[in-house]
Design an enzyme around this catalytic site. Structure first.
Site, PDB file in Angstrom:
ATOM      1  N   ASP A 193       0.875  -1.164   0.000  1.00  0.00           N
ATOM      2  CA  ASP A 193       0.000   0.000   0.000  1.00  0.00           C
ATOM      3  C   ASP A 193       0.911   1.213   0.000  1.00  0.00           C
ATOM      4  O   ASP A 193       2.009   1.149   0.566  1.00  0.00           O
ATOM      5  CB  ASP A 193      -0.909   0.060   1.238  1.00  0.00           C
ATOM      6  N   CYS A 210      -1.799   3.365 -22.146  1.00  0.00           N
ATOM      7  CA  CYS A 210      -2.488   3.352 -20.856  1.00  0.00           C
ATOM      8  C   CYS A 210      -3.982   3.551 -21.061  1.00  0.00           C
ATOM      9  O   CYS A 210      -4.391   4.477 -21.766  1.00  0.00           O
ATOM     10  CB  CYS A 210      -1.940   4.455 -19.952  1.00  0.00           C
ATOM     11  N   CYS A 242      -6.269   4.537 -18.957  1.00  0.00           N
ATOM     12  CA  CYS A 242      -6.927   5.350 -17.933  1.00  0.00           C
ATOM     13  C   CYS A 242      -7.557   6.607 -18.520  1.00  0.00           C
ATOM     14  O   CYS A 242      -7.196   7.043 -19.609  1.00  0.00           O
ATOM     15  CB  CYS A 242      -5.944   5.699 -16.816  1.00  0.00           C
ATOM     16  N   HIS A 245      -4.347   8.109 -13.151  1.00  0.00           N
ATOM     17  CA  HIS A 245      -3.277   7.557 -13.998  1.00  0.00           C
ATOM     18  C   HIS A 245      -2.242   6.822 -13.153  1.00  0.00           C
ATOM     19  O   HIS A 245      -1.851   5.690 -13.461  1.00  0.00           O
ATOM     20  CB  HIS A 245      -2.574   8.633 -14.821  1.00  0.00           C
TER      21      HIS A 245
END
Lengths: 382, 382
Positions: free
Chosen positions: B269, B307, B309, B337
């Site tokens: 995380d 990508c 996103c 992103h």
């Protein structure tokens, strides 16, 4: 430009009294009217992804030439393919000329017959907004619809001041018309004249003589109150050609939109849904919700039961938590909800016109929201 | 609780050297490992709608018990169905106990054998975080995985101080284990011991004796540098059971994750993708992008060509404009992103383990990003 060659045209689908339903045809697609344009001031609807803007049901978006001229500049926007391409919006766009922002934001403003001269509120740079400059800026920004530069004044004002500004706006309209040359962009005129019916009629008639593919009503929703706004619309709209779109700038509360469509308006823009959203004020067909109110703390129900927006997959308690915790997602979701509400509102109004039930639906909507039917409510109270 | 009845279990899919690919099984679904958890500190990933969080490829989300205890309180979160339901997340969740936040955020902190006593940074309220209280709070918050309360200290510190804190954390781990009773929630232990291999080994061995369904490595990525971090992992991980998941808390830079997976870590995380995103620093497989740099002003190409996103439907010039204009959408899109990048990173690492090519893929990835291969780069430089 001959009118029937305008790149932006409007065609009627149905009428119900003075209210109209129609279609606005533009180089970047068609949009049903009445339509509500989210405000993408600086080429973004604050906090809302462009795909989410489309998801609210919006068909057309407004951007502001004043802001874009100052930053990042119309040259960059033009270089990036124009404002729609710049922000990833696939449909039609409109730019406001910046007349209002000069009035409300700029520093050291001096307005002469030549134009508006001021200093940027961002960096103090000296700027000249003449009708000709505004046309160059808006042509470079490249929206489907550009607005004339108008002379905006503070209200209330003496009749003489209102009249002078209205007539200057007419002269600027002529200059804009002469300077504007981009054939894939339409230029709309803006009716001014304060709350004076005869001045409004003069403004509308003169603009018609100059001839524009669309006509806006400016200088309203500046504190005059809904009754005065509607009265002024009723005094103005009949002087505009029926076959051209009518755009009421900067309006407004949901009840104002209901009243204005009833008076013959086709197009709207307003920061209210997003500004109020950022301030935790939610619009619904059952009336406004002040989300920070403690009564919503553990409410698992959505803002509106049948609303398809991303905010309404959450409970009110969660959204309230976001606002109390100062979390960006609160304003983002609330803005998306309010924008969705405004689109659902105009869709209901359009359907009512087509069904021949405008009066009845107006009363239903206003009654549901807790607003008064006569002229629309003056603002959220709940 | 008998270990094989834990509601959260991990099973291996493949190994490559010390690196593992596997599946974490939880009451709210399965997640492939290595996995990266976006940080939803106060039950929101800052500025990012929960459906967009899912769209980044994330399978599990972290929330923080310190923040949620202070606001809106675990009682409300529990009342709203637990943290996942509260924020509209359909998959598994994990809560950090708050040990680090007590250390880093709280005021007037006093740590005794009993627990951590402090004043809320929000309103100055007196709060007691004992192991028992932390368990009650996290049970009420209702994530799938809860973390023990550990004693976090500032580094660098003298060995004696590190050892004392490590052994207190062990005693608190025992108390957490005894107090924790929610059968649909797993409790993970946290290995401490600074950079001292023998202390780390002692901590790991003692936690194993107590017995947890998963083990975290805490107290790293606090300024020790990537080489020291990796060395400590190599000294720690072999002492953890192979059949349980290993979670490296608060890590890290992409190169740190590459190195840590290589050392046998399964779960991560970190606030970096979102924090850096909000500060216009973009992660890509070709290295970092400092979006405010003038070189990006009129760049119409996306941050990353392949990508998927929402940010990458725009050009860099537009995203740069958003940041320069102070627009909320800049941080929102940049965060999405970066979160997407982190998910694509761990997916590549997982695929490399399964294909038996971890070393090679590590070098490819680090080389592409411009980071040094030996221990991972120390941060963005571009």
């Amino acid at each position: 430009m001959i009118h029937d060659e305008s790149p932006v045209r409007w065609s009627a689908t149905a009428t119900c009294g003075a209210a109209r339903a129609g279609t606005l045809l533009t180089p970047h697609g068609q949009v049903s009217t009445p339509l509500f344009m989210p405000v993408a001031t600086a080429a973004t609807v604050k906090g809302v992804e462009i795909d989410r803007v489309a998801g609210t049901g919006a068909g057309m978006v407004l951007a502001n030439a004043y802001h874009l001229h100052l930053r990042p500049g119309e040259e960059l926007v033009g270089e990036m393919g124009g404002v729609a391409r710049f922000m990833g919006w696939r449909g039609p766009t409109l730019t406001d000329s910046g007349g209002f922002q000069v009035f409300s934001l700029a520093k050291q403003v001096k307005v002469t017959e030549e134009g508006a001269f001021f200093r940027s509120h961002l960096d103090g740079r000296a700027v000249a907004f003449t009708p000709e400059a505004s046309m160059r800026i808006q042509e470079r920004i490249g929206a489907d619809v550009a607005m004339q530069l108008d002379h905006v004044i503070a209200l209330p004002a003496e009749r003489g001041v209102v009249a002078d500004a209205m007539r200057r706006s007419l002269r600027w309209a002529e200059r804009c018309r002469a300077a504007h040359s981009r054939s894939d962009q339409a230029l709309f005129g803006i009716v001014q004249g304060g709350l004076e019916p005869d001045l409004r009629a003069e403004s509308a008639a003169r603009l018609r003589e100059i001839g524009f593919p669309g006509y806006a009503v400016g200088g309203l929703s500046v504190g005059e109150g809904p009754e005065a706004m509607v009265a002024t619309l009723h005094a103005t709209v009949p002087h505009l050609p029926a076959e051209k779109p009518r755009y009421l700038m900067g309006v407004g509360q949901p009840s104002d939109i209901v009243a204005a469509v009833g008076a013959g308006i086709d197009m709207f823009d307003c920061v209210l849904p997003t500004r109020c959203g950022r301030n935790s004020l939610i619009y619904t067909f059952a009336g406004p919700i002040r989300l920070r109110n403690a009564r919503h703390a553990s409410d698992e129900t959505p803002l509106e039961t049948d609303c398809p927006c991303p905010a309404c997959r959450h409970g009110r308690g969660y959204l309230r938590h976001l606002f109390l915790a100062g979390e960006m997602l609160g304003p983002v979701l609330a803005s998306i909800h309010n924008l969705t509400f405004y689109q659902r509102l105009v869709a209901r109004l359009r359907a009512a016109v087509i069904a021949g039930r405008y009066e009845e639906e107006s009363r239903n909507i206003l009654g549901g929201m807790g607003a008064t039917a006569a002229a629309g409510g003056s603002g959220p109270s709940g």
